[in-house]
Design a protein around this motif. Structure first.
Motif, mmCIF file in Angstrom:
data_model
loop_
_atom_site.group_PDB
_atom_site.id
_atom_site.type_symbol
_atom_site.label_atom_id
_atom_site.label_comp_id
_atom_site.label_asym_id
_atom_site.label_seq_id
_atom_site.Cartn_x
_atom_site.Cartn_y
_atom_site.Cartn_z
ATOM 1 N N LEU A 46 39.118 31.934 43.754
ATOM 2 C CA LEU A 46 39.477 33.308 44.113
ATOM 3 C C LEU A 46 39.546 34.209 42.890
ATOM 4 O O LEU A 46 39.063 35.343 42.921
ATOM 5 N N CYS A 47 40.126 33.724 41.804
ATOM 6 C CA CYS A 47 40.205 34.552 40.593
ATOM 7 C C CYS A 47 38.806 34.907 40.087
ATOM 8 O O CYS A 47 38.534 36.040 39.719
ATOM 9 N N ARG A 48 37.917 33.931 40.106
ATOM 10 C CA ARG A 48 36.547 34.157 39.647
ATOM 11 C C ARG A 48 35.808 35.118 40.572
ATOM 12 O O ARG A 48 35.107 36.021 40.130
ATOM 13 N N MET A 49 35.989 34.969 41.876
ATOM 14 C CA MET A 49 35.273 35.810 42.831
ATOM 15 C C MET A 49 35.754 37.259 42.810
ATOM 16 O O MET A 49 34.968 38.176 43.013
ATOM 17 N N TYR A 50 37.045 37.472 42.572
ATOM 18 C CA TYR A 50 37.595 38.831 42.587
ATOM 19 C C TYR A 50 37.556 39.537 41.240
ATOM 20 O O TYR A 50 37.783 40.741 41.176
#
Length: 71
Positions: A46-50
């Motif tokens: 999630l951190c990478r995607m956002y």
């Protein structure tokens, strides 16, 4: 280590807000994100995607395919 780096962080805090396990924190001195609890990362991506600037990378040895549930 799950998340290998947060190079290029612009300090927006999106990764901190998106992390369900609260492993990423903001450094008050630099105003940028850092990984506080590496061992607790669940590699949910999630951190990478956002991240708006693609500042987060995940090491290949810990990377798993992104799973998307369509109900």
């Amino acid at each position: 280590m799950a998340i290998s780096s947060i190079d290029g962080c612009i300090g927006c805090g999106t990764c901190v807000q998106s992390c369900p396990t609260d492993v990423i924190r903001m450094d008050p001195r630099t105003g940028k994100a850092f990984i506080q609890y590496v061992a607790d990362c669940q590699i949910c991506h999630l951190c990478r995607m956002y991240c708006p600037v693609d500042a987060i990378s995940i090491t290949p040895d810990k990377s798993i395919p992104v799973v998307v549930s369509w109900g």
